[in-house]
Design an enzyme around this catalytic site. Sequence first.
Site, PDB file in Angstrom:
ATOM      1  N   SER A  47       0.809  -1.219   0.000  1.00 20.24           N
ATOM      2  CA  SER A  47       0.000   0.000   0.000  1.00 20.24           C
ATOM      3  C   SER A  47       0.845   1.273   0.000  1.00 20.24           C
ATOM      4  CB  SER A  47      -0.919   0.010   1.226  1.00 20.24           C
ATOM      5  OG  SER A  47      -0.166  -0.081   2.418  1.00 20.24           O
ATOM      6  N   THR A 150      -2.189   3.702   4.642  1.00 18.19           N
ATOM      7  CA  THR A 150      -1.169   4.755   4.600  1.00 18.19           C
ATOM      8  C   THR A 150      -0.160   4.562   5.723  1.00 18.19           C
ATOM      9  OG1 THR A 150      -2.758   6.331   3.697  1.00 18.19           O
ATOM     10  CG2 THR A 150      -0.817   7.254   4.809  1.00 18.19           C
ATOM     11  N   THR A 168       1.582   6.926   0.609  1.00 17.46           N
ATOM     12  CA  THR A 168       0.612   5.880   0.273  1.00 17.46           C
ATOM     13  C   THR A 168       0.470   5.735  -1.238  1.00 17.46           C
ATOM     14  OG1 THR A 168      -1.647   5.118   0.673  1.00 17.46           O
ATOM     15  CG2 THR A 168      -1.358   7.468   0.261  1.00 17.46           C
ATOM     16  N   ARG A 178      -7.265   9.936  -8.514  1.00 19.00           N
ATOM     17  CA  ARG A 178      -7.914  10.017  -7.205  1.00 19.00           C
ATOM     18  C   ARG A 178      -6.893  10.294  -6.119  1.00 19.00           C
ATOM     19  NH1 ARG A 178      -7.170   7.283  -2.081  1.00 19.00           N
ATOM     20  NH2 ARG A 178      -9.129   7.475  -0.931  1.00 19.00           N
ATOM     21  N   VAL A 179      -7.235  11.176  -5.190  1.00 13.77           N
ATOM     22  CA  VAL A 179      -6.371  11.490  -4.052  1.00 13.77           C
ATOM     23  C   VAL A 179      -7.212  11.445  -2.791  1.00 13.77           C
ATOM     24  CG1 VAL A 179      -4.818  13.174  -3.004  1.00 13.77           C
ATOM     25  CG2 VAL A 179      -4.919  12.960  -5.490  1.00 13.77           C
ATOM     26  N   GLY A 180      -6.715  10.788  -1.767  1.00 15.64           N
ATOM     27  CA  GLY A 180      -7.412  10.718  -0.486  1.00 15.64           C
ATOM     28  C   GLY A 180      -6.879  11.744   0.491  1.00 15.64           C
ATOM     29  N   ASP A 181      -6.950  11.424   1.763  1.00 16.16           N
ATOM     30  CA  ASP A 181      -6.591  12.380   2.800  1.00 16.16           C
ATOM     31  C   ASP A 181      -5.095  12.552   2.992  1.00 16.16           C
ATOM     32  OD1 ASP A 181      -5.898  10.654   5.722  1.00 16.16           O
ATOM     33  OD2 ASP A 181      -6.632   9.614   3.944  1.00 16.16           O
ATOM     34  N   THR A 201      -5.006   7.015   8.872  1.00 18.03           N
ATOM     35  CA  THR A 201      -5.031   6.017   7.808  1.00 18.03           C
ATOM     36  C   THR A 201      -6.432   5.435   7.740  1.00 18.03           C
ATOM     37  OG1 THR A 201      -4.064   3.917   7.019  1.00 18.03           O
ATOM     38  CG2 THR A 201      -4.212   4.208   9.393  1.00 18.03           C
ATOM     39  N   GLY A 202      -6.831   4.997   6.560  1.00 22.70           N
ATOM     40  CA  GLY A 202      -8.164   4.443   6.399  1.00 22.70           C
ATOM     41  C   GLY A 202      -8.789   4.917   5.105  1.00 22.70           C
ATOM     42  N   GLY A 204      -9.843   7.547   2.928  1.00 19.31           N
ATOM     43  CA  GLY A 204      -9.530   8.969   2.852  1.00 19.31           C
ATOM     44  C   GLY A 204     -10.729   9.862   2.663  1.00 19.31           C
TER      45      GLY A 204
END
Length: 320
Positions: A47, A150, A168, A178-181, A201-202, A204
């Site tokens: 990951s 992450t 991550t 796509r981008v998460g937190d 983490t999780g 996002g």
Amino acid sequence: MWGMIATWRMALEGIQKVTPNLEAGGTAGDAIEGAIKEVEDFPYFKSVGYGGLPNEEMEVELDAAYLDGSTFDFGAVCALKQFANPISVARALSAYKVNNVLVGEGAAAFAKAHHFEEKDMLTDRAKIHFHNRLKDIEREQLTPYAGHDTVGMVGLDVAGDMVAGTSTSGLFMKKPGRVGDSPFIGSGLYVDSTIGGATATGLGEDLMKGVISYEIVRLMKEGLSPQKACEKAVSDLCERLKRARGEAGDISVVAMNAKGDFGAASNIENFSFVVATSTLAPTVFRVHPQSDGTMRHELATKEWLEAYLEERMKPLEVKE
């Protein structure tokens, strides 16, 4: 006093490598970058970094961020392709007053201009994971989104400076771009050397809805311990999401304050974290959420630690 805390067991070797220098007076910034690079370079942690799980077009897009809690210098890259060690690129960007968050082609152009290592980050092992997940989806109607762990770290050095960093590959089989937190200040990470720092983490998309890392630091500023701040932030966000949307995604956090006290909380059962301080050698804990919103931290056993690596390094077979 010095200390480091990080999400997931995968951070252990990196923290073990950098803490002797941190103990000897090294900077939190060097410790964070060095420890995260160890995770990025290990291909079996699927990951993060090299060997990270690809998007739906089978391309590895990496996100990373670096925040100095004393100067508030911040750098981040989003959807970076074909370069190793995005945490180092993010740290380099943190030296700039503007243009310090770059995405996609802009991030790659900066990395190339500053001679960061160009590398195909897609491994044969990740290709097998991709192929097998397509088969699983076809047969069992499974969601493609899995493996979004992450690595996030907070470090405190003997000078009292604190730094946070994240890295991550994001959601497995995510939409391109796509981008998460993780690379977003306040959501994936936040740190203020006068108070403390946190990282998450999780899922996002849900973590961003609570700006959860900033919220934890805010709660610590109000006087809550890192543990209580983590528990309250996770509980409050989960409750708000369930009221508004009927469900909450995976949410796991770690925090450390300016005194080296630490905490961790999660709404899932399999979360683990690594911590090291002046009085504690690098140690892995497993987090068990309780019905009242508190957490029970369990020292990871030798058998669990061995099984963790064995599971991630076992040979893979292509599903027919």
